[in-house]
Design a protein around this motif. Structure first.
Motif, PDB file in Angstrom:
ATOM      1  N   UNK A  34      41.105  33.650  20.603  1.00  0.00           N
ATOM      2  CA  UNK A  34      40.989  32.264  21.024  1.00  0.00           C
ATOM      3  C   UNK A  34      41.216  32.141  22.529  1.00  0.00           C
ATOM      4  N   UNK A  35      42.153  32.933  23.019  1.00  0.00           N
ATOM      5  CA  UNK A  35      42.496  32.948  24.444  1.00  0.00           C
ATOM      6  C   UNK A  35      42.746  34.399  24.827  1.00  0.00           C
ATOM      7  N   UNK A  36      42.075  34.875  25.865  1.00  0.00           N
ATOM      8  CA  UNK A  36      42.265  36.254  26.321  1.00  0.00           C
ATOM      9  C   UNK A  36      42.249  36.294  27.841  1.00  0.00           C
ATOM     10  N   UNK A  37      43.131  37.102  28.410  1.00  0.00           N
ATOM     11  CA  UNK A  37      43.224  37.280  29.863  1.00  0.00           C
ATOM     12  C   UNK A  37      42.520  38.584  30.233  1.00  0.00           C
ATOM     13  N   UNK A  38      41.658  38.508  31.236  1.00  0.00           N
ATOM     14  CA  UNK A  38      40.857  39.659  31.653  1.00  0.00           C
ATOM     15  C   UNK A  38      41.229  40.086  33.070  1.00  0.00           C
ATOM     16  N   UNK A  39      42.098  41.099  33.236  1.00  0.00           N
ATOM     17  CA  UNK A  39      42.306  41.658  34.575  1.00  0.00           C
ATOM     18  C   UNK A  39      41.005  42.339  35.026  1.00  0.00           C
ATOM     19  N   UNK A  40      40.560  42.051  36.239  1.00  0.00           N
ATOM     20  CA  UNK A  40      39.282  42.578  36.721  1.00  0.00           C
ATOM     21  C   UNK A  40      39.477  43.969  37.324  1.00  0.00           C
ATOM     22  N   UNK A  41      39.089  44.991  36.584  1.00  0.00           N
ATOM     23  CA  UNK A  41      39.248  46.369  37.058  1.00  0.00           C
ATOM     24  C   UNK A  41      38.293  46.704  38.193  1.00  0.00           C
ATOM     25  N   UNK A  42      37.375  45.797  38.479  1.00  0.00           N
ATOM     26  CA  UNK A  42      36.443  45.975  39.592  1.00  0.00           C
ATOM     27  C   UNK A  42      36.762  45.035  40.748  1.00  0.00           C
ATOM     28  N   UNK A  43      37.980  44.525  40.795  1.00  0.00           N
ATOM     29  CA  UNK A  43      38.409  43.611  41.852  1.00  0.00           C
ATOM     30  C   UNK A  43      38.283  44.286  43.217  1.00  0.00           C
ATOM     31  N   UNK A  44      37.837  43.532  44.204  1.00  0.00           N
ATOM     32  CA  UNK A  44      37.565  44.091  45.531  1.00  0.00           C
ATOM     33  C   UNK A  44      38.811  44.577  46.251  1.00  0.00           C
ATOM     34  N   UNK A  45      39.930  43.923  46.017  1.00  0.00           N
ATOM     35  CA  UNK A  45      41.177  44.301  46.698  1.00  0.00           C
ATOM     36  C   UNK A  45      41.631  45.658  46.193  1.00  0.00           C
ATOM     37  N   UNK A  46      41.640  46.708  47.025  1.00  0.00           N
ATOM     38  CA  UNK A  46      41.959  48.055  46.535  1.00  0.00           C
ATOM     39  C   UNK A  46      43.385  48.201  46.036  1.00  0.00           C
ATOM     40  N   UNK A  47      44.325  47.478  46.643  1.00  0.00           N
ATOM     41  CA  UNK A  47      45.724  47.585  46.215  1.00  0.00           C
ATOM     42  C   UNK A  47      45.892  46.978  44.829  1.00  0.00           C
ATOM     43  N   UNK A  48      45.400  45.767  44.660  1.00  0.00           N
ATOM     44  CA  UNK A  48      45.499  45.130  43.358  1.00  0.00           C
ATOM     45  C   UNK A  48      44.682  45.886  42.309  1.00  0.00           C
ATOM     46  N   UNK A  49      43.529  46.403  42.723  1.00  0.00           N
ATOM     47  CA  UNK A  49      42.690  47.129  41.760  1.00  0.00           C
ATOM     48  C   UNK A  49      43.423  48.344  41.215  1.00  0.00           C
ATOM     49  N   UNK A  50      44.121  49.056  42.067  1.00  0.00           N
ATOM     50  CA  UNK A  50      44.869  50.230  41.614  1.00  0.00           C
ATOM     51  C   UNK A  50      45.975  49.826  40.642  1.00  0.00           C
ATOM     52  N   UNK A  51      46.631  48.703  40.915  1.00  0.00           N
ATOM     53  CA  UNK A  51      47.684  48.224  40.025  1.00  0.00           C
ATOM     54  C   UNK A  51      47.100  47.859  38.654  1.00  0.00           C
ATOM     55  N   UNK A  52      46.009  47.117  38.657  1.00  0.00           N
ATOM     56  CA  UNK A  52      45.440  46.661  37.389  1.00  0.00           C
ATOM     57  C   UNK A  52      44.834  47.802  36.581  1.00  0.00           C
TER      58      UNK A  52
END
Length: 635
Positions: free
Chosen positions: A341-359
């Motif tokens: 019904x509700x799902x959170x999608x961390x974007x593994x292709x996020x442009x920010x390299x620091x956040x991308x590595x974390x996710x």
């Protein structure tokens, strides 16, 4: 080698007597004036005859206007979803049967022979033949100006392009060197690939057929840059926004501009009941565009006859109150077919390299999931009626595994904090927010479509528990289209949406949507683009488990062994449960469906799912009718 599978069936199979047909009163004047042929000449030689009594339904009366609401102009496409005229379609038990097609033959899951209904006509009376498939294949799909990306990905199997041939006016053959097991289910989708076009209409916009001067004038009048752009603008089978485009759907778009859209019965529709009465029973659909926030209030005021879109679980109380206060409707509660019904999608292709590595670190995603108080959200928003847990196959699916539902999905703040500490994210701001490796505070931005109040309420609860993890949640409401475009471009950190459309898979269901094959899965849009464009856009998956999902999806398409297919599904679902690519919160909350008290043949219980089933489509909305349509019209 598998044996030749021949399916020579109709939906119910009763004998049809051409002299037993009944003229529809809606078109009687046109028939009398000679502007329209009589009903016997408008039907295919072999129409699809529906035995409603065998289906446990009652025969209906033609007439009436169905009122429904949408919140955006582009949602006129719901008429194609609800109308659900498909080459093949799903029955309520999710078996496939020929619908627009008279029948089909399947050989080794790689050659599909489609047989059309002789005498079948488009909504303007032009013949519907294999020439319409030929036009799609030769003049649309394989025209570089109209389709610069070339044939769609479903036409390729193991890198080989399938062939399409046209033995006679009523036969079309799709063939591949190796099996394409998902071909028929693809045709039954809510948003299917339309393998045919009304060639007689579209040729006037095609450079290979139109007079040069006439085409240039059409381009100028449409204010587009080229003939191909004009053709694509006129050719909107799914969008349903061109009233001049002939259709095979039960209702024709008869709308102009404005917020009130009208759709009238298709005089050449191919389905009739056993008595010889042409479907649909309902003459007109009136679709009004209103603010999303007004849909529940208007339903409560008895201003709709059939409504589920735009209604959510929190609306049930006001709908039930309106019903008990004398409203001219009933509120049915159907099951929701989305995997979450509700799902959170961390974007593994996020442009920010620091956040991308974390996710991309599974410990982070698991920590986020364990930092959600699903029980509190369930009680606060759904009165405890939803199923708490991660995103997986629903309980009514034969592939459901309770362990996948609960994997990393139980509130455990201490364990979640330990995982984040293991990642080295131990530095904090004076306010207690963890810091990224570059010193920035961990402000996790989740973008929403701003359409569902329960999503915002759920995120408010998540904000409090994630704060205990040292993560600051920031919610950013956006327009739905802007949200999607940001996700696809990799500029959205995370999004919140429903889970997989199809939460009811069987081992025979293609598991491609669990692999990075589509940008619609918000956790890996770039990987999906790479697959969809054969590498011309996006990025190739560069993580082990997503690569494994791709391999498993390919393995499924190369085996016919049910046990092997079940094993493949099990592994793919287990990977998702373990890796938490999408963090499911709740599933199977009841979906309110408002139905006029005068309307018949609407199921008391059903599954509200876009895939499979096309929402109302699987229940055949063309068989719904009003007990007293004359009384309904005067209300």
């Amino acid at each position: 080698m598998r044996k030749l599978l021949c399916l020579l069936i109709c939906l119910a199979g009763p004998v049809w007597a051409q002299d037993n047909t009944q003229e529809t009163s809606f078109w009687a004047m046109e028939v009398q004036n000679g502007d329209l042929p009589p009903i016997a000449d408008r039907l295919p030689d072999v129409p699809l005859v529906v035995d409603l009594e065998a289906k446990g339904r009652t025969y209906g009366t033609q007439g009436g206007t169905l009122r429904t609401l949408v919140s955006r102009t582009k949602d006129v496409r719901q008429m194609v979803v609800y109308g659900y005229a498909r080459l093949v379609g799903y029955a309520p038990d999710y078996s496939l049967y020929p619908d627009i097609l008279r029948d089909f033959e399947v050989f080794e899951d790689r050659r599909y022979t489609l047989h059309l209904r002789p005498g079948h006509k488009w909504s303007d009376g032009a013949p519907f033949t294999s020439d319409d498939f030929r036009y799609w294949w030769e003049n649309v799909i394989n025209n570089d100006e109209i389709t610069p990306t070339g044939p769609p990905d479903f036409m390729f199997v193991d890198g080989n392009l399938g062939s399409v041939t046209f033995p006679d006016p009523h036969t079309v053959v799709f063939e591949w060197p190796t099996p394409n097991s998902n071909f028929l289910p693809l045709l039954a989708q809510a948003s299917p690939p339309f393998l045919y076009r009304p060639a007689h209409y579209l040729r006037q916009f095609h450079v290979d057929f139109a007079e040069t001067e006439n085409l240039a004038e059409e381009v100028r009048r449409a204010r587009v840059k080229s003939w191909a752009a004009l053709h694509n603008k006129r050719d909107n089978m799914y969008k349903f926004d061109n009233p001049a485009l002939p259709t095979l759907q039960p209702w024709i778009n008869a709308s102009g501009r404005g917020s009130r859209k009208l759709f009238v019965r298709n005089p050449y529709y191919h389905r009739i009941d056993k008595r010889g009465v042409q479907l649909p029973y309902i003459d007109v659909v009136e679709m009004t565009i209103v603010s999303a926030g007004l849909i529940a209030a208007k339903a409560n005021a008895s201003e709709v006859d059939l409504q589920a879109r735009g209604l959510d679980f929190p609306d049930i109380s006001i709908l039930k109150k309106g019903e008990s206060d004398g409203g001219d409707y009933r509120t049915l509660l159907w099951a929701n077919g989305a995997a979450s019904q509700i799902a959170i999608y961390p974007n593994l292709n996020f442009r920010d390299p620091v956040w991308r590595e974390v996710m991309r670190d599974v410990r982070f995603r698991r920590a986020l999931s364990m930092g959600i108080d699903r029980r509190m959200i369930n009680r606060a928003l759904y009165f405890g009626l939803a199923h708490e847990g991660g995103m997986t196959a629903l309980s009514s699916s034969p592939l459901h595994d309770p362990d996948d539902l609960t994997s990393w999905a139980t509130l455990d703040v201490a364990r979640a904090n330990a995982l984040l500490d293991e990642m080295g994210l131990t530095d904090r701001t004076p306010a207690g927010i963890r810091k990224l490796t570059d010193g920035r505070p961990m402000e996790f931005v989740i973008e929403t479509a701003g359409e569902r109040q329960e999503v915002e309420n759920a995120l408010a609860i998540v904000t409090d528990t994630w704060r205990e993890l040292g993560i600051k949640l920031i919610m950013r409401p956006l327009d739905r289209d802007i949200l999607r475009n940001r996700v696809y471009a990799g500029v959205s950190m995370a999004a919140i949406w429903f889970g997989w459309d199809n939460g009811l898979p069987t081992p025979a269901t293609s598991p491609k949507y669990l692999a990075p094959t589509n940008q619609e899965f918000f956790s890996w849009p770039k990987w999906g683009q790479f697959y969809q464009t054969s590498g011309s856009a996006g990025e190739a998956p560069d993580m082990k488990d997503p690569q494994r999902l791709m391999q498993l999806a390919d393995d499924w398409s190369h085996t016919f062994d049910p046990s092997q297919r079940r094993a493949i599904w099990r592994e793919m679902l287990d990977i998702h449960a373990d890796q938490q690519y999408a963090i499911g919160i709740l599933s199977e909350a009841p979906q309110p469906v408002v139905v006029s008290k005068q309307m018949r043949n609407v199921p008391e219980t059903g599954i509200w799912a876009f895939e499979p089933g096309a929402h109302f489509g699987i229940h055949r909305i063309d068989e719904f009718y009003y007990e007293n349509p004359l009384q309904q019209v005067t209300q």
